[in-house]
Design a protein around this motif. Structure first.
Motif, PDB file in Angstrom:
ATOM      1  N   GLY A  50       0.834  -1.220   0.000  1.00  0.00           N
ATOM      2  CA  GLY A  50       0.000   0.000   0.000  1.00  0.00           C
ATOM      3  C   GLY A  50       0.855   1.251   0.000  1.00  0.00           C
ATOM      4  N   ALA A  51       2.103   1.131  -0.525  1.00  0.00           N
ATOM      5  CA  ALA A  51       3.031   2.281  -0.517  1.00  0.00           C
ATOM      6  C   ALA A  51       2.570   3.399  -1.429  1.00  0.00           C
ATOM      7  CB  ALA A  51       4.417   1.818  -0.930  1.00  0.00           C
ATOM      8  N   SER A  52       1.728   3.074  -2.418  1.00  0.00           N
ATOM      9  CA  SER A  52       1.310   4.113  -3.365  1.00  0.00           C
ATOM     10  C   SER A  52       0.275   5.062  -2.763  1.00  0.00           C
ATOM     11  CB  SER A  52       0.722   3.470  -4.623  1.00  0.00           C
ATOM     12  OG  SER A  52      -0.362   2.639  -4.259  1.00  0.00           O
ATOM     13  N   GLY A  53      -0.238   4.753  -1.587  1.00  0.00           N
ATOM     14  CA  GLY A  53      -1.276   5.583  -0.971  1.00  0.00           C
ATOM     15  C   GLY A  53      -0.713   6.808  -0.265  1.00  0.00           C
ATOM     16  N   LEU A  55      -0.523   7.677   3.121  1.00  0.00           N
ATOM     17  CA  LEU A  55       0.401   7.429   4.238  1.00  0.00           C
ATOM     18  C   LEU A  55       1.670   6.721   3.755  1.00  0.00           C
ATOM     19  CD1 LEU A  55       0.900   7.481   7.290  1.00  0.00           C
ATOM     20  CD2 LEU A  55      -0.523   5.442   7.514  1.00  0.00           C
ATOM     21  N   GLY A  56       1.501   5.845   2.745  1.00  0.00           N
ATOM     22  CA  GLY A  56       2.622   5.051   2.236  1.00  0.00           C
ATOM     23  C   GLY A  56       3.790   5.898   1.779  1.00  0.00           C
ATOM     24  N   ARG A  57       3.479   7.006   1.124  1.00  0.00           N
ATOM     25  CA  ARG A  57       4.549   7.860   0.595  1.00  0.00           C
ATOM     26  C   ARG A  57       5.392   8.438   1.733  1.00  0.00           C
ATOM     27  NH1 ARG A  57       0.417   8.902  -3.455  1.00  0.00           N
ATOM     28  NH2 ARG A  57      -0.638  10.422  -2.165  1.00  0.00           N
ATOM     29  N   HIS A  99      -0.326  -9.299  -6.276  1.00  0.00           N
ATOM     30  CA  HIS A  99      -1.784  -9.288  -6.184  1.00  0.00           C
ATOM     31  C   HIS A  99      -2.134  -9.705  -4.768  1.00  0.00           C
ATOM     32  CE1 HIS A  99      -5.992 -10.160  -6.912  1.00  0.00           C
ATOM     33  NE2 HIS A  99      -5.880  -9.545  -8.070  1.00  0.00           N
ATOM     34  N   LEU A 100      -3.097  -9.003  -4.193  1.00  0.00           N
ATOM     35  CA  LEU A 100      -3.428  -9.233  -2.779  1.00  0.00           C
ATOM     36  C   LEU A 100      -3.966 -10.642  -2.515  1.00  0.00           C
ATOM     37  CD1 LEU A 100      -3.355  -7.654  -0.115  1.00  0.00           C
ATOM     38  CD2 LEU A 100      -5.673  -6.890  -0.539  1.00  0.00           C
ATOM     39  N   LYS A 101      -4.445 -11.328  -3.577  1.00  0.00           N
ATOM     40  CA  LYS A 101      -4.981 -12.673  -3.358  1.00  0.00           C
ATOM     41  C   LYS A 101      -3.986 -13.747  -3.798  1.00  0.00           C
ATOM     42  CE  LYS A 101      -9.779 -11.250  -3.839  1.00  0.00           C
ATOM     43  NZ  LYS A 101     -10.972 -11.231  -4.690  1.00  0.00           N
ATOM     44  N   ASN A 118       1.842  -2.990   6.496  1.00  0.00           N
ATOM     45  CA  ASN A 118       0.648  -3.171   5.654  1.00  0.00           C
ATOM     46  C   ASN A 118      -0.215  -1.906   5.677  1.00  0.00           C
ATOM     47  OD1 ASN A 118      -1.602  -4.014   4.285  1.00  0.00           O
ATOM     48  ND2 ASN A 118      -2.430  -5.173   6.006  1.00  0.00           N
ATOM     49  N   LEU A 119      -0.157  -1.136   4.601  1.00  0.00           N
ATOM     50  CA  LEU A 119      -0.958   0.101   4.532  1.00  0.00           C
ATOM     51  C   LEU A 119      -2.103  -0.041   3.531  1.00  0.00           C
ATOM     52  CD1 LEU A 119       1.993   2.664   4.448  1.00  0.00           C
ATOM     53  CD2 LEU A 119       0.724   1.879   6.426  1.00  0.00           C
ATOM     54  N   VAL A 120      -2.425  -1.310   3.192  1.00  0.00           N
ATOM     55  CA  VAL A 120      -3.495  -1.528   2.216  1.00  0.00           C
ATOM     56  C   VAL A 120      -4.842  -1.269   2.866  1.00  0.00           C
ATOM     57  CG1 VAL A 120      -4.619  -3.251   0.764  1.00  0.00           C
ATOM     58  CG2 VAL A 120      -2.125  -3.193   0.925  1.00  0.00           C
ATOM     59  N   ASN A 128     -14.070  -5.920  -7.685  1.00  0.00           N
ATOM     60  CA  ASN A 128     -13.174  -7.057  -7.452  1.00  0.00           C
ATOM     61  C   ASN A 128     -12.814  -7.272  -5.991  1.00  0.00           C
ATOM     62  OD1 ASN A 128     -12.958  -7.567 -10.199  1.00  0.00           O
ATOM     63  ND2 ASN A 128     -11.439  -5.944 -10.411  1.00  0.00           N
ATOM     64  N   PHE A 129     -12.934  -6.238  -5.158  1.00  0.00           N
ATOM     65  CA  PHE A 129     -12.495  -6.356  -3.765  1.00  0.00           C
ATOM     66  C   PHE A 129     -13.550  -5.816  -2.808  1.00  0.00           C
ATOM     67  CE2 PHE A 129      -8.478  -6.422  -6.015  1.00  0.00           C
ATOM     68  CZ  PHE A 129      -7.780  -7.408  -5.348  1.00  0.00           C
ATOM     69  N   THR A 130     -14.094  -6.705  -1.974  1.00  0.00           N
ATOM     70  CA  THR A 130     -15.013  -6.253  -0.929  1.00  0.00           C
ATOM     71  C   THR A 130     -14.174  -5.820   0.278  1.00  0.00           C
ATOM     72  OG1 THR A 130     -15.105  -8.438   0.004  1.00  0.00           O
ATOM     73  CG2 THR A 130     -16.805  -7.891  -1.642  1.00  0.00           C
ATOM     74  N   HIS A 156       0.691  -2.608  11.255  1.00  0.00           N
ATOM     75  CA  HIS A 156      -0.622  -2.615  10.596  1.00  0.00           C
ATOM     76  C   HIS A 156      -1.483  -1.471  11.128  1.00  0.00           C
ATOM     77  CE1 HIS A 156      -3.891  -4.664   8.560  1.00  0.00           C
ATOM     78  NE2 HIS A 156      -4.638  -4.524   9.627  1.00  0.00           N
ATOM     79  N   PRO A 157      -1.728  -0.421  10.344  1.00  0.00           N
ATOM     80  CA  PRO A 157      -2.620   0.626  10.841  1.00  0.00           C
ATOM     81  C   PRO A 157      -4.079   0.326  10.552  1.00  0.00           C
ATOM     82  CG  PRO A 157      -1.531   1.368   8.871  1.00  0.00           C
ATOM     83  CD  PRO A 157      -1.158  -0.066   9.049  1.00  0.00           C
ATOM     84  N   LEU A 158      -4.935   0.636  11.529  1.00  0.00           N
ATOM     85  CA  LEU A 158      -6.381   0.432  11.366  1.00  0.00           C
ATOM     86  C   LEU A 158      -7.057   1.774  11.484  1.00  0.00           C
ATOM     87  CD1 LEU A 158      -6.346  -2.603  13.666  1.00  0.00           C
ATOM     88  CD2 LEU A 158      -7.103  -2.690  11.319  1.00  0.00           C
ATOM     89  N   ILE A 159      -8.279   1.802  11.962  1.00  0.00           N
ATOM     90  CA  ILE A 159      -8.960   3.081  12.175  1.00  0.00           C
ATOM     91  C   ILE A 159      -9.481   3.080  13.601  1.00  0.00           C
ATOM     92  CG2 ILE A 159     -10.823   4.583  11.400  1.00  0.00           C
ATOM     93  CD1 ILE A 159     -10.449   3.549   8.613  1.00  0.00           C
ATOM     94  N   LEU A 160      -9.389   4.240  14.234  1.00  0.00           N
ATOM     95  CA  LEU A 160      -9.732   4.339  15.655  1.00  0.00           C
ATOM     96  C   LEU A 160     -11.206   4.053  15.933  1.00  0.00           C
ATOM     97  CD1 LEU A 160      -8.483   5.199  18.360  1.00  0.00           C
ATOM     98  CD2 LEU A 160      -9.205   7.510  17.861  1.00  0.00           C
ATOM     99  N   PRO A 189      -5.243   5.076  13.913  1.00  0.00           N
ATOM    100  CA  PRO A 189      -5.282   6.526  13.721  1.00  0.00           C
ATOM    101  C   PRO A 189      -6.708   7.069  13.678  1.00  0.00           C
ATOM    102  CG  PRO A 189      -4.164   5.397  11.897  1.00  0.00           C
ATOM    103  CD  PRO A 189      -4.910   4.371  12.672  1.00  0.00           C
ATOM    104  N   GLY A 190      -6.854   8.311  14.137  1.00  0.00           N
ATOM    105  CA  GLY A 190      -8.081   9.058  13.873  1.00  0.00           C
ATOM    106  C   GLY A 190      -7.964   9.521  12.433  1.00  0.00           C
ATOM    107  N   VAL A 191      -8.629  10.616  12.080  1.00  0.00           N
ATOM    108  CA  VAL A 191      -8.482  11.078  10.712  1.00  0.00           C
ATOM    109  C   VAL A 191      -7.076  11.672  10.535  1.00  0.00           C
ATOM    110  CG1 VAL A 191      -9.529  13.335  11.198  1.00  0.00           C
ATOM    111  CG2 VAL A 191      -9.557  12.446   8.889  1.00  0.00           C
ATOM    112  N   ASP A 197      -4.389  14.552   1.343  1.00  0.00           N
ATOM    113  CA  ASP A 197      -5.256  13.747   2.224  1.00  0.00           C
ATOM    114  C   ASP A 197      -6.686  13.708   1.686  1.00  0.00           C
ATOM    115  OD1 ASP A 197      -6.314  16.205   2.686  1.00  0.00           O
ATOM    116  OD2 ASP A 197      -5.902  16.279   4.819  1.00  0.00           O
ATOM    117  N   ARG A 198      -7.557  13.046   2.437  1.00  0.00           N
ATOM    118  CA  ARG A 198      -8.961  13.004   2.024  1.00  0.00           C
ATOM    119  C   ARG A 198      -9.821  13.682   3.100  1.00  0.00           C
ATOM    120  NH1 ARG A 198      -6.949   8.215   0.884  1.00  0.00           N
ATOM    121  NH2 ARG A 198      -7.813   7.222   2.733  1.00  0.00           N
ATOM    122  N   PHE A 199      -9.210  14.611   3.852  1.00  0.00           N
ATOM    123  CA  PHE A 199      -9.973  15.296   4.903  1.00  0.00           C
ATOM    124  C   PHE A 199      -9.967  16.797   4.628  1.00  0.00           C
ATOM    125  CE2 PHE A 199      -9.893  17.224   9.257  1.00  0.00           C
ATOM    126  CZ  PHE A 199     -11.237  17.056   9.499  1.00  0.00           C
TER     127      PHE A 199
END
Ligand SMILES: NC(=O)c1ccc[n+]([C@@H]2O[C@H](COP(=O)([O-])OP(=O)(O)OC[C@H]3O[C@@H](n4cnc5c(N)ncnc54)[C@H](OP(=O)(O)O)[C@@H]3O)[C@@H](O)[C@H]2O)c1
Length: 386
Positions: A50-53, A55-57, A99-101, A118-120, A128-130, A156-160, A189-191, A197-199
């Motif tokens: 997920g480096a292309s995202g 946070l990844g950069r 490929h993630l699968k 893992n930043l995916v 293709n991905f749920t 592994h980052p998640l969401i708060l 993380p919070g936002v 960013d997307r905020f």
């Protein structure tokens, strides 16, 4: 005669560059070289999924800056990730399609690594991905293969917050990662705000000619927010602080198996933040900005549906029902869980960073203002702890 003996002994025992020098302890740390910086090697070989995202950069830049070797698995076009080549010196940054699968391509990407990050993640489901594929099965697969490959650290980052389908899948992803890699370091993380960013940019950007997509988020001059943004509390964290914390977790042996909540130093109502952003951009008064409750605007709700239907792979302006639900979810702090400050990060305040981030979007950006011509925008009020 004695001098001749000393000289011949020295010559006999001298080691030349052509000699074979076996490495006694063949670990990656034993191969450290250099004095630090992008051309050195600090003993860390990190695979960043997920480096292309967004946070990844930042994470890749921090890794490269301290002399880590970075493996960048990517999907799609290699031009999307090519700019990451610059985070390290020649040979320090390697790219690999995956490929993630697909277990084989993932195994190849982490074969020589001692750290996996893992930043995916994605805020909406695609054809293709749920959410389950990405946040639960994908995370489990990466954690399992990392453990099998003998990786020392899995980050592994998640969401708060909890709430929407995306956030629920993130919760189950955490359980999956803990089952497969009990020593994983988990960030909640919070936002996150920062460049791209997307905020900040989703709420504020309104240059019609530069990007029509952000106009799509708003209703002309009005900003639709759930309950006018007055019932949502956010504790935004600066992206570079999260990247710095990830770097500290890589180095700190005590971080193994811990969960950190990644939030900024202050809490604010979403409405306070939105108003402040528009004050900074000098669009609050003259251009008639106002907020309203999006629940009473069926045309806006229709727009969200259209946005998701028209481009399910990448909704216009990243405008999706899931995304909006996350945007309006209060950042709930967890008791007794360490924060970024426990990793030695000095948190950046929004008051010091956001004016700089929003500078390009100011009204009359090229106007050469006199000193003191414009009033300093009043900072947002802090929210009471909810
Ligand atoms: N940004 C925030 O405010 C925030 C807050 C809390 C937590 N987080 C979490 O932090 C992580 C990184 O966030 P971010 O903002 O950097 O996300 P982002 O900009 O959306 O990047 C997501 C990354 O995941 C990859 N990805 C998505 N779906 C994939 C799939 N099916 N297969 C392979 N790769 C896939 C993307 O690759 P492509 O470029 O190829 O699409 C991209 O590299 C995510 O897990 C996110 O949930 C973010």
């Amino acid at each position: 005669y004695q001098a001749c003996v000393i000289l011949s002994n020295t010559c006999l025992h001298a080691s030349y560059s052509t000699d074979v020098r076996p490495i006694k302890k063949p670990s990656l740390t034993a191969l450290r070289r250099g004095t630090g910086g992008r051309s050195s090697f600090n003993g860390v070989v990190a695979t960043v999924f997920g480096a292309s995202g967004f946070l990844g950069r930042y994470v890749c830049n921090r890794l490269g800056k301290t002399g880590s070797q970075v493996i960048v698995p990517y999907r799609g076009d290699h031009y999307d990730v090519l700019r990451l080549k610059l985070v390290g010196d020649l040979g320090q940054v390697l790219f690999l399609p995956y490929h993630l699968k697909d277990d084989t391509s993932i195994r190849k990407a982490l074969k020589y690594s001692n750290v996996v990050i893992n930043l995916v993640g994605r805020d909406w489901e695609t054809k293709n991905f749920t959410f389950t594929d990405v946040h639960i099965d994908g995370a489990r697969r990466l954690a399992r293969l990392a453990r099998e490959a003998g990786v020392e650290k899995f980050i592994h980052p998640l969401i708060l917050s909890k709430g929407s389908q995306c956030l629920i899948s993130k919760y189950w992803g955490e359980q999956a990662v803990r089952e497969e890699f009990p020593d994983a370091v988990i960030f909640k993380p919070g936002v996150i705000y920062g460049q791209e960013d997307r905020f900040l940019r989703k709420i504020t950007r309104d240059n019609v000619f530069r990007s029509y997509t952000y106009l799509w988020r708003r209703q002309l001059r009005a900003l639709p927010l759930w309950r006018k943004g007055e019932e949502t509390i956010k504790q935004p964290v600066y992206v570079a602080d999260v990247a710095a914390a990830i770097m500290s977790a890589v180095k700190d042996p005590d971080s193994a198996g811990k969960t950190y909540q990644a939030v900024g130093p202050k809490r604010y109502q979403l409405s306070e933040l939105a108003d402040w952003f528009y004050r900074i951009m000098r669009r609050a008064d003259k251009q008639g900005y106002f907020r309203y409750d999006m629940r009473w605007d069926p045309s806006y709700l229709l727009r969200i549906k259209m946005s998701e239907r028209l481009l399910p792979g990448w909704p216009l302006g990243a405008l999706s029902a899931e995304g909006l639900e996350m945007e309006h979810t209060t950042d709930q702090l967890l008791d007794g869980v360490p924060t970024l400050e426990d990793l030695g990060v000095i948190l950046t305040t929004m008051e010091s960073q956001v004016p700089w981030e929003l500078k390009p979007y100011k009204a009359g950006m090229y106007y050469d203002e006199e000193l003191g011509e414009f009033e300093e925008p009043a900072p947002p009020k802090e929210a009471l702890l909810l």
